[in-house]
Design a protein around this motif. Structure first.
Motif, PDB file in Angstrom:
ATOM      1  N   ARG A 334       0.836  -1.211   0.000  1.00  0.00           N
ATOM      2  CA  ARG A 334       0.000   0.000   0.000  1.00  0.00           C
ATOM      3  C   ARG A 334       0.871   1.261   0.000  1.00  0.00           C
ATOM      4  N   LEU A 335       1.975   1.232   0.713  1.00  0.00           N
ATOM      5  CA  LEU A 335       2.876   2.389   0.747  1.00  0.00           C
ATOM      6  C   LEU A 335       3.469   2.677  -0.630  1.00  0.00           C
ATOM      7  N   HIS A 336       3.821   1.603  -1.359  1.00  0.00           N
ATOM      8  CA  HIS A 336       4.332   1.785  -2.730  1.00  0.00           C
ATOM      9  C   HIS A 336       3.293   2.442  -3.608  1.00  0.00           C
ATOM     10  N   GLU A 337       2.044   2.008  -3.443  1.00  0.00           N
ATOM     11  CA  GLU A 337       0.953   2.613  -4.221  1.00  0.00           C
ATOM     12  C   GLU A 337       0.807   4.097  -3.882  1.00  0.00           C
ATOM     13  N   ILE A 338       0.906   4.415  -2.588  1.00  0.00           N
ATOM     14  CA  ILE A 338       0.787   5.819  -2.140  1.00  0.00           C
ATOM     15  C   ILE A 338       1.910   6.673  -2.721  1.00  0.00           C
ATOM     16  N   VAL A 339       3.183   6.116  -2.749  1.00  0.00           N
ATOM     17  CA  VAL A 339       4.319   6.851  -3.313  1.00  0.00           C
ATOM     18  C   VAL A 339       4.080   7.170  -4.782  1.00  0.00           C
ATOM     19  N   LYS A 340       3.574   6.187  -5.532  1.00  0.00           N
ATOM     20  CA  LYS A 340       3.288   6.433  -6.954  1.00  0.00           C
ATOM     21  C   LYS A 340       2.260   7.534  -7.124  1.00  0.00           C
ATOM     22  N   VAL A 341       1.218   7.478  -6.291  1.00  0.00           N
ATOM     23  CA  VAL A 341       0.173   8.501  -6.380  1.00  0.00           C
ATOM     24  C   VAL A 341       0.737   9.877  -6.021  1.00  0.00           C
ATOM     25  N   THR A 342       1.582   9.901  -4.983  1.00  0.00           N
ATOM     26  CA  THR A 342       2.200  11.174  -4.552  1.00  0.00           C
ATOM     27  C   THR A 342       3.059  11.773  -5.671  1.00  0.00           C
ATOM     28  N   ASN A 343       3.803  10.925  -6.375  1.00  0.00           N
ATOM     29  CA  ASN A 343       4.617  11.399  -7.505  1.00  0.00           C
ATOM     30  C   ASN A 343       3.727  11.969  -8.602  1.00  0.00           C
ATOM     31  N   ASN A 344       2.616  11.281  -8.834  1.00  0.00           N
ATOM     32  CA  ASN A 344       1.672  11.785  -9.856  1.00  0.00           C
ATOM     33  C   ASN A 344       1.106  13.136  -9.450  1.00  0.00           C
ATOM     34  N   ILE A 345       0.811  13.291  -8.138  1.00  0.00           N
ATOM     35  CA  ILE A 345       0.290  14.575  -7.630  1.00  0.00           C
ATOM     36  C   ILE A 345       1.314  15.685  -7.866  1.00  0.00           C
ATOM     37  N   GLN A 346       2.594  15.376  -7.608  1.00  0.00           N
ATOM     38  CA  GLN A 346       3.653  16.378  -7.786  1.00  0.00           C
ATOM     39  C   GLN A 346       3.787  16.775  -9.254  1.00  0.00           C
ATOM     40  N   ASP A 347       3.782  15.764 -10.137  1.00  0.00           N
ATOM     41  CA  ASP A 347       3.872  16.058 -11.578  1.00  0.00           C
ATOM     42  C   ASP A 347       2.688  16.911 -12.033  1.00  0.00           C
ATOM     43  N   ASN A 348       1.507  16.569 -11.551  1.00  0.00           N
ATOM     44  CA  ASN A 348       0.311  17.336 -11.929  1.00  0.00           C
ATOM     45  C   ASN A 348       0.393  18.776 -11.428  1.00  0.00           C
ATOM     46  N   SER A 349       0.948  18.951 -10.201  1.00  0.00           N
ATOM     47  CA  SER A 349       1.078  20.300  -9.640  1.00  0.00           C
ATOM     48  C   SER A 349       1.968  21.168 -10.522  1.00  0.00           C
ATOM     49  N   ILE A 350       3.079  20.576 -11.014  1.00  0.00           N
ATOM     50  CA  ILE A 350       3.995  21.319 -11.901  1.00  0.00           C
ATOM     51  C   ILE A 350       3.273  21.708 -13.189  1.00  0.00           C
ATOM     52  N   GLN A 351       2.537  20.758 -13.760  1.00  0.00           N
ATOM     53  CA  GLN A 351       1.815  21.044 -15.002  1.00  0.00           C
ATOM     54  C   GLN A 351       0.756  22.123 -14.802  1.00  0.00           C
ATOM     55  N   ILE A 352       0.078  22.074 -13.649  1.00  0.00           N
ATOM     56  CA  ILE A 352      -0.950  23.092 -13.355  1.00  0.00           C
ATOM     57  C   ILE A 352      -0.317  24.475 -13.229  1.00  0.00           C
ATOM     58  N   ALA A 353       0.863  24.555 -12.545  1.00  0.00           N
ATOM     59  CA  ALA A 353       1.569  25.830 -12.386  1.00  0.00           C
ATOM     60  C   ALA A 353       1.991  26.382 -13.739  1.00  0.00           C
ATOM     61  N   GLN A 354       2.502  25.491 -14.618  1.00  0.00           N
ATOM     62  CA  GLN A 354       2.902  25.924 -15.948  1.00  0.00           C
ATOM     63  C   GLN A 354       1.694  26.432 -16.754  1.00  0.00           C
TER      64      GLN A 354
END
Length: 570
Positions: A334-354
């Motif tokens: 479950r922690l691995h799944e959470i890390v993947k989701v967290t990385n996706n959240i970070q990538d999305n945040s960068i795209q939203i800022a751009q």
């Protein structure tokens, strides 16, 4: 005129801790005698060190300190110029440099180099090279005028004629001209840039007047395309924000899972330790018949019973560990799944800022296009455009005037610099004095019965005609003849200095001149010249005391006693 009055020193070279003092303005002619190494020539080093911070002979400053006392080396010199009395004090260990004028020390805020410039340029108005050409003539370290390089010859003569001010002016003017060229380059750049801005602004206004429809159509097309791109980015942003919301909701259990993972790992560690403890007890009971602590025998039935109990407890712990590992695997997954989701959240945040940045820029551009289209549809020129053109033309007029003034100033400065260079005013002044110089040189040569025609040109190259008018140069003559030329030049420079009142002094020191290259005839002729000098104090350092002692009004003897030099008046 510089009147050198006294020089004194202690712990200087071979001199001890008592001051040795020489009155430089007491007698017209003074003979300084003594054995080799007695300290006769110390006065030359003392004078040069006091005035210029370096010795006459080629030794380092540290070698001036008396090697026995090794401290408190002091040299003082007193002189007067017009109504002003000066005293210069220099010392080593401790280091000190003071200039006193009328019993008041000059400001020492400047560093030593600038303080030395004040002494040389503002007070003495001569440097080390000129001093050693006009005041001191030595047989060892002295470099005769004819052996100097051309630029150093010129420097000596410029000091004598008091025209070094032109060199200083030329150096200052050179820097100012350099700064002016940089400023002119900048003004030329602004001139061209402003001219281009005016052309562009005039073209812009003309295009608006003549091509308003075409420009409106082009700008409307840009507006429409920009609108489509703007909506596309806004929709992309909404989709990403929606996805982002779902991702955040999918990891709401992150803190609980991480906490559970830590607790399970701690519990696993505890169970592993307990199992190890049970296994150690089983091993102990299996391997021992007696208790090692109390040395009592362990009953077999008791031991078998305890082994069975500990094995049951160990097996129970092992079953717990298996279950624990299974639960821990689920938590880790479950922690691995959470890390993947967290990385996706970070990538999305960068795209939203751009996207936010792009949307803001597109909105600004859209607003500007809309305003421009509105202005063009009115079919009139914006007042700000006309004002901008008017401002640019005013600015251009100012730059053009400044450019013209700078170019005119550059012409004047270049002309002035040409006059101040070596081939300008200085050469003209030197040419006026050359006939006098050559006349004096030949006069002194004839006085020493050396009959040649010696001529210096404006570059201070010599032409010497002798015998049957054959051409010679300085290097062609014997050492005695060279010495006569050096002496003739020395007296010539002193005569010129008196005429100009530039490096005019009462002091002339000759170090072992009679001991080296002059024969007896040359010595007699030279002494005749010395006796014709008026208002000067001549010091001659020599070994020929038997020949010369009765030909001088005053004699000083230097002796060395217990490794220390001492002056004795004869």
């Amino acid at each position: 005129m510089i009147i050198f009055e006294k020089v004194r020193w202690k712990n200087f070279l071979s001199t001890g801790n008592q001051f040795t003092e020489i009155d430089l303005n007491r007698n017209e002619t003074t003979l300084i005698i003594g054995e080799n190494g007695a300290g006769k020539s110390t006065v030359l080093d003392a004078l040069c060190f006091a005035l210029f911070g370096k010795p006459f002979r080629t030794i380092s400053k540290s070698q001036l300190v008396n090697t026995v006392n090794a401290m408190e080396t002091v040299v003082e010199i007193e002189f007067s110029i017009a109504s002003r009395k000066y005293k210069v004090i220099r010392s080593i260990k401790p280091n000190k440099f003071e200039i006193w004028q009328n019993d008041k020390m000059l400001n020492q805020e400047a560093n030593n180099r600038d303080y030395q410039k004040i002494l040389e340029q503002q007070i003495l108005k001569l440097n080390y090279r000129s001093f050693t050409q006009v005041v001191i003539l030595g047989s060892s370290t002295f470099v005769p005028f004819m052996q100097l390089k051309a630029r150093f010859r010129r420097e000596v003569v410029e000091d004598l004629l008091d025209i070094k001010i032109f060199s200083t002016m030329n150096m200052i003017l050179k820097q100012r001209l350099k700064d002016l060229v940089v400023e002119l380059q900048e003004v030329d750049y602004n001139y061209k840039l402003c001219n281009e801005k005016i052309t562009m602004q005039e073209t812009y206004i003309k295009d608006i007047k003549n091509n308003a429809g075409v420009i409106i159509k082009e700008k409307q097309s840009n507006y429409d395309n920009n609108f489509i791109e703007l909506n596309k980015k806004i929709n992309n942003k909404k989709e990403l924000e929606k996805t982002q919301k779902g991702l955040f909701e999918s990891v709401t259990d992150q803190i609980n899972v991480e906490s559970k993972d830590v607790k399970l790992k701690d519990l696993r560690s505890t169970l592993i330790e307990k199992k190890k403890e049970k296994d150690r007890m089983i091993k102990f009971l299996s391997e021992n018949e007696d208790c090692p602590a109390c040395e009592q025998h362990i009953d077999k039935d008791f031991k078998d019973k305890m082994i069975d109990i500990k094995k049951d407890e160990s097996n129970n712990i092992l079953d717990g560990l298996y279950k624990m590992e299974s639960e821990l695997d689920k938590t880790q997954s479950r922690l691995h799944e959470i890390v993947k989701v967290t990385n996706n959240i970070q990538d999305n945040s960068i795209q939203i800022a751009q996207l936010n940045t792009s949307i803001k820029e597109l909105e600004k551009y859209q607003e500007r296009l809309s305003n421009e289209i509105t202005e063009l549809e009115k079919s009139t020129i914006n007042n700000s455009d006309e004002e901008k053109l008017k401002t640019l033309k005013t600015e251009f007029d100012d730059i053009e005037k400044s450019r013209k003034d700078l170019r005119e100033e550059k012409i004047y400065k270049e002309a002035s610099r040409a006059m101040l260079q070596d081939t300008g005013i200085k050469t003209k002044i030197i040419k006026q004095y050359l006939p006098i110089m050559n006349q004096l040189i030949n006069k002194y040569l004839a006085s020493m019965e050396f009959y040649v025609n010696f001529t210096l040109n404006e570059n201070f190259d010599e032409t010497i005609k002798s015998r049957f008018r054959d051409n010679f140069n300085y290097a062609s003559f014997s050492e005695g003849e060279k010495m006569r030329i050096d002496l003739a030049l020395l007296f010539t420079w002193r005569a010129i200095a008196k005429m100009k009142n530039s490096t005019n002094t009462n002091l002339l020191i000759l170090d072992e001149i009679f001991d080296s290259s002059l024969d007896s005839a040359g010595t007699d002729e030279f002494l005749k010249i010395l006796n014709t000098l008026e208002g000067e104090n001549v010091f001659v350092i020599s070994h020929k005391q038997d020949v010369l002692v009765d030909k001088f009004k005053h004699t000083l003897r230097f002796e060395k006693n217990k490794n220390f030099s001492k002056m004795v008046t004869v």
